[in-house]
Design an enzyme around this catalytic site. Structure first.
Site, PDB file in Angstrom:
ATOM      1  N   THR A 185       0.864  -1.190   0.000  1.00 37.55           N
ATOM      2  CA  THR A 185       0.000   0.000   0.000  1.00 37.55           C
ATOM      3  C   THR A 185       0.892   1.229   0.000  1.00 37.55           C
ATOM      4  O   THR A 185       1.933   1.248   0.658  1.00 37.55           O
ATOM      5  CB  THR A 185      -0.905   0.053   1.237  1.00 37.55           C
ATOM      6  OG1 THR A 185      -0.072   0.123   2.388  1.00 37.55           O
ATOM      7  CG2 THR A 185      -1.815  -1.140   1.325  1.00 37.55           C
ATOM      8  N   GLU A 330      -5.829  -3.847   1.137  1.00 42.24           N
ATOM      9  CA  GLU A 330      -5.916  -4.836   2.226  1.00 42.24           C
ATOM     10  C   GLU A 330      -7.167  -5.703   2.122  1.00 42.24           C
ATOM     11  O   GLU A 330      -7.320  -6.682   2.831  1.00 42.24           O
ATOM     12  CB  GLU A 330      -5.954  -4.121   3.586  1.00 42.24           C
ATOM     13  CG  GLU A 330      -4.647  -3.466   4.000  1.00 42.24           C
ATOM     14  CD  GLU A 330      -4.532  -2.031   3.513  1.00 42.24           C
ATOM     15  OE1 GLU A 330      -5.173  -1.661   2.499  1.00 42.24           O
ATOM     16  OE2 GLU A 330      -3.782  -1.269   4.152  1.00 42.24           O
ATOM     17  N   LYS A 439     -11.343  18.837  12.554  1.00 42.26           N
ATOM     18  CA  LYS A 439     -11.966  18.911  13.883  1.00 42.26           C
ATOM     19  C   LYS A 439     -12.172  20.376  14.234  1.00 42.26           C
ATOM     20  O   LYS A 439     -11.238  21.097  14.545  1.00 42.26           O
ATOM     21  CB  LYS A 439     -11.103  18.187  14.901  1.00 42.26           C
ATOM     22  CG  LYS A 439     -10.976  16.707  14.517  1.00 42.26           C
ATOM     23  CD  LYS A 439     -10.536  15.812  15.640  1.00 42.26           C
ATOM     24  CE  LYS A 439     -10.674  14.362  15.194  1.00 42.26           C
ATOM     25  NZ  LYS A 439      -9.431  13.635  15.089  1.00 42.26           N
ATOM     26  N   TRP A 444     -16.711  17.078  14.003  1.00 40.94           N
ATOM     27  CA  TRP A 444     -15.991  16.684  12.789  1.00 40.94           C
ATOM     28  C   TRP A 444     -16.651  17.251  11.542  1.00 40.94           C
ATOM     29  O   TRP A 444     -17.880  17.216  11.406  1.00 40.94           O
ATOM     30  CB  TRP A 444     -15.956  15.155  12.667  1.00 40.94           C
ATOM     31  CG  TRP A 444     -15.077  14.487  13.670  1.00 40.94           C
ATOM     32  CD1 TRP A 444     -14.445  15.070  14.735  1.00 40.94           C
ATOM     33  CD2 TRP A 444     -14.737  13.103  13.707  1.00 40.94           C
ATOM     34  NE1 TRP A 444     -13.735  14.131  15.430  1.00 40.94           N
ATOM     35  CE2 TRP A 444     -13.897  12.915  14.833  1.00 40.94           C
ATOM     36  CE3 TRP A 444     -15.040  12.004  12.906  1.00 40.94           C
ATOM     37  CZ2 TRP A 444     -13.363  11.665  15.173  1.00 40.94           C
ATOM     38  CZ3 TRP A 444     -14.512  10.762  13.247  1.00 40.94           C
ATOM     39  CH2 TRP A 444     -13.682  10.592  14.361  1.00 40.94           C
TER      40      TRP A 444
HETATM   41  P1  AMP Z   1      -5.910   1.718  -1.880  1.00 41.18           P
HETATM   42  O1  AMP Z   1      -5.527   0.631  -0.954  1.00 41.18           O
HETATM   43  O2  AMP Z   1      -4.752   2.406  -2.507  1.00 41.18           O
HETATM   44  O3  AMP Z   1      -6.897   1.264  -2.878  1.00 41.18           O
HETATM   45  O4  AMP Z   1      -6.616   2.852  -1.021  1.00 41.18           O
HETATM   46  C1  AMP Z   1      -7.745   2.572  -0.232  1.00 41.18           C
HETATM   47  C2  AMP Z   1      -8.349   3.848   0.261  1.00 41.18           C
HETATM   48  O5  AMP Z   1      -8.868   4.604  -0.833  1.00 41.18           O
HETATM   49  C3  AMP Z   1      -9.537   3.647   1.161  1.00 41.18           C
HETATM   50  O6  AMP Z   1      -9.160   3.361   2.477  1.00 41.18           O
HETATM   51  C4  AMP Z   1     -10.261   4.975   1.023  1.00 41.18           C
HETATM   52  O7  AMP Z   1      -9.703   5.973   1.843  1.00 41.18           O
HETATM   53  C5  AMP Z   1     -10.004   5.343  -0.414  1.00 41.18           C
HETATM   54  N1  AMP Z   1     -11.156   4.982  -1.245  1.00 41.18           N
HETATM   55  C6  AMP Z   1     -11.312   3.899  -2.032  1.00 41.18           C
HETATM   56  N2  AMP Z   1     -12.498   3.921  -2.664  1.00 41.18           N
HETATM   57  C7  AMP Z   1     -13.136   5.044  -2.264  1.00 41.18           C
HETATM   58  C8  AMP Z   1     -14.407   5.637  -2.551  1.00 41.18           C
HETATM   59  N3  AMP Z   1     -15.267   5.092  -3.394  1.00 41.18           N
HETATM   60  N4  AMP Z   1     -14.703   6.794  -1.932  1.00 41.18           N
HETATM   61  C9  AMP Z   1     -13.836   7.384  -1.070  1.00 41.18           C
HETATM   62  N5  AMP Z   1     -12.631   6.881  -0.772  1.00 41.18           N
HETATM   63  C10 AMP Z   1     -12.280   5.723  -1.352  1.00 41.18           C
END
Ligand code: AMP
Length: 542
Positions: A185, A330, A439, A444
């Site tokens: 990640t 993950e 915040k 929030w």
């Molecule tokens: P990744 O592991 O790089 O795919 O990143 C995952 C993160 O992307 C998640 O924990 C979210 O914060 C963000 N994310 C993924 N899909 C969405 C979505 N549809 N709307 C908002 N945030 C998203």
């Protein structure tokens, strides 16, 4: 007492075996990195994957070895993946958008033993591989004629390499819990963290993805995964498309609006998936050329929040159904999808968009809950937000090497780092990343809600909201905006547009205009950089 059913391990190469026997002639079409469109089939792909596995074994690679790929979505990349898994190896997708030092760090952490690389990334690999002593072999995804002069150690052209095998190979018998893939990640804080998929988790994830209320694919679909294989397994499509026998269209290295449109049109694509940035480029191309999307039925949009205006355009101007999805590396990565439950079936127009704006509900195989900071469950009332936690058979239970243990608890819940609420029908909506939420006076404010609202203005190309220190309220929102070319909306105009659509105390205290908003390697807004950029910014209200 045990059940008396067969103990049939869930192994990824069985997916390809199934595709080759039941859907053998179905095409895999790739825009090759060399340029021309290349066609192959599931039957040929299996044969070539067997050759790759045979050669990897001949060269001494064995079960558990990490084998990296630095490549676009193409048929060759797919074959190599299944070849690696079929010999018991662990494909390790690298994100070429990271800095070379980061990639080298990740490869050393994973101790990658070989590298499959696209022509595009040979110069990048030449910078990285000398820093990664564990890499003993480099295979360049091309043929002998296109093979460049390279300083890469022990390098060979893929086609020349494959020609040396006959494919007389049997997939390795493995336990279904054996590792088969790896993806780091792109942590915005600290070192990247390695997620290790198992054969079982990938097979189950593909099945989870295929149900009608998730991606709902079939052998009648033509699937274009624009989302890269190095971004969380192309959201599982590299497994779920062959599992159901869908035709695959691989975009190679070109993801601009024109190139994507050409594939959608000539290959009659029915289903596609990518992050919002890609769809902004496509919609712009459609608007400029007046072209339509007669074949496309569904587009899955995720990775970051899908702007409401985007959903509306796809559905109203092009008659394409949008499925907003949320997930994480993950989680293999699917977590939730905003398909429509019967309770919401009658909704139309804005009321339907309100539901599609949410990230959606979890399919079987994903459990979720929202807790406060003291780990108390929050009600599913569609407004109380807190930390989003998930568990399931395709969710990580640890990171490679043991980093980030604080994110996993004893009951198997993984703290996603996202802040969300869940409505009584089970639809989850992300309001922020835990570290991005503002915040203000102990309450929030959701930066995602504000950003979505701002990009709804016709003159705004992109918007980001960050918290700026405030003497009275602790933090207050600053709206950072990239204007569309040739448009000059003022601060007052934008604030006027937002007024009345959100709580008064959520209104940004100021608006600044910039040429560009920084992005991470997976296309998300890089708020850490933005916060640094505006570290000393003084709000007019301070
Ligand atoms: P990744 O592991 O790089 O795919 O990143 C995952 C993160 O992307 C998640 O924990 C979210 O914060 C963000 N994310 C993924 N899909 C969405 C979505 N549809 N709307 C908002 N945030 C998203």
């Amino acid at each position: 007492m045990h059940g008396l059913m067969q103990d049939w391990p869930l192994l990824c190469h069985k997916i390809l075996d199934h595709a080759a026997t039941q859907h053998g002639a179905r095409e895999i079409v790739s825009r090759s990195v060399e340029g021309p469109i290349v066609r192959t089939t599931y039957a040929e792909t299996r044969q070539r994957a067997l050759k790759a596995a045979q050669l990897l074994e001949r060269e001494g690679f064995a079960a558990g070895d990490r084998i990296a790929t630095l490549a676009w979505n193409t048929g060759r990349h797919l074959e190599a993946w299944y070849g690696i898994m079929g010999v018991g190896g662990v494909y390790h997708t690298l994100n070429p958008r990271l800095f070379p030092e980061q990639i080298a760090w990740i490869m050393n952490h994973a101790e990658d033993k070989a590298l499959f690389v696209d022509l595009t990334f040979v110069p990048l690999a030449e910078k990285i591989v000398p820093q990664v002593p564990s890499v003993k072999r480099v295979i360049v995804f091309t043929d002998k004629a296109n093979m460049p002069q390279t300083s890469l150690p022990n390098a060979i052209a893929y086609e020349e390499w494959l020609a040396d095998a006959d494919g007389d190979f049997r997939w390795k018998q493995l336990e279904e819990t054996a590792a088969c893939g790896m993806c780091y990640t792109s942590g915005t804080t600290g070192d990247p963290k390695g997620v290790v998929y198992s054969h079982r988790s990938n097979v189950l994830h593909a099945m989870i993805a295929l149900v009608p209320d998730a991606m709902g694919l079939s052998s009648r679909d033509t699937v274009l995964p624009v989302v890269p294989m190095f971004h969380a397994n192309a959201w599982g499509l590299a497994q779920s498309a062959p599992m159901c026998g869908a035709k695959l269209v691989m975009p190679g290295g070109r993801m601009d609006g024109e190139a994507i449109y050409e594939l959608l049109d000539t290959e009659k694509v029915t289903f596609t998936a990518a992050v919002p940035t890609v769809w902004l480029m496509l919609l712009q191309h459609l608007e400029e050329t007046g072209k339509k999307l007669p074949h496309l039925k569904k587009v899955v949009i995720g990775g970051s929040a899908c702007p409401r205006a985007m959903t509306k355009k796809f559905q109203e101007n092009y008659d394409v159904e949008v499925i907003h999805a949320w997930g994480m590396t993950e989680m293999s990565p699917l977590g939730t999808l905003a398909t429509i439950k019967p309770e919401y079936l009658e909704l139309e127009g804005d009321a339907k968009l309100d539901i599609q704006q949410k990230q959606g509900f979890a399919p079987f195989g994903v459990e979720m809950k929202v807790t406060d900071d003291e780990n108390h469950d929050q009600p599913w009332d569609g407004k109380t937000f807190g930390r989003l936690k998930v568990r399931g058979p395709a969710v990580a239970r640890a990171y490679y090497g043991g980093a980030g243990t604080e994110q996993f608890d004893d009951e198997g819940w993984f703290d996603t780092g996202d802040v969300a609420h869940i409505d009584p029908q089970g639809y989850m909506q992300i309001t922020d990343r835990a570290k991005d939420v503002i915040k203000s006076g102990g309450e929030w404010i959701s930066t995602i809600d504000l950003e979505n609202l701002a990009v709804g203005h016709p003159d705004v190309a992109e918007a980001a909201v960050i918290g700026i220190a405030h003497p009275k309220w602790d933090e207050r929102p600053l709206l950072v905006v990239v204007r569309k070319p040739g448009k000059e909306p003022s601060k007052d105009e934008l604030l006027g547009f937002m007024e009345g659509k959100i709580a008064k105390w959520w209104m940004p205290d100021d608006v600044v205009f910039v040429d560009e908003i920084p992005h991470t390697a997976t296309g998300k807004i890089q708020k850490t950089t933005l916060r640094k950029q505006f570290e000393t910014y003084e709000l007019p209200t301070a």
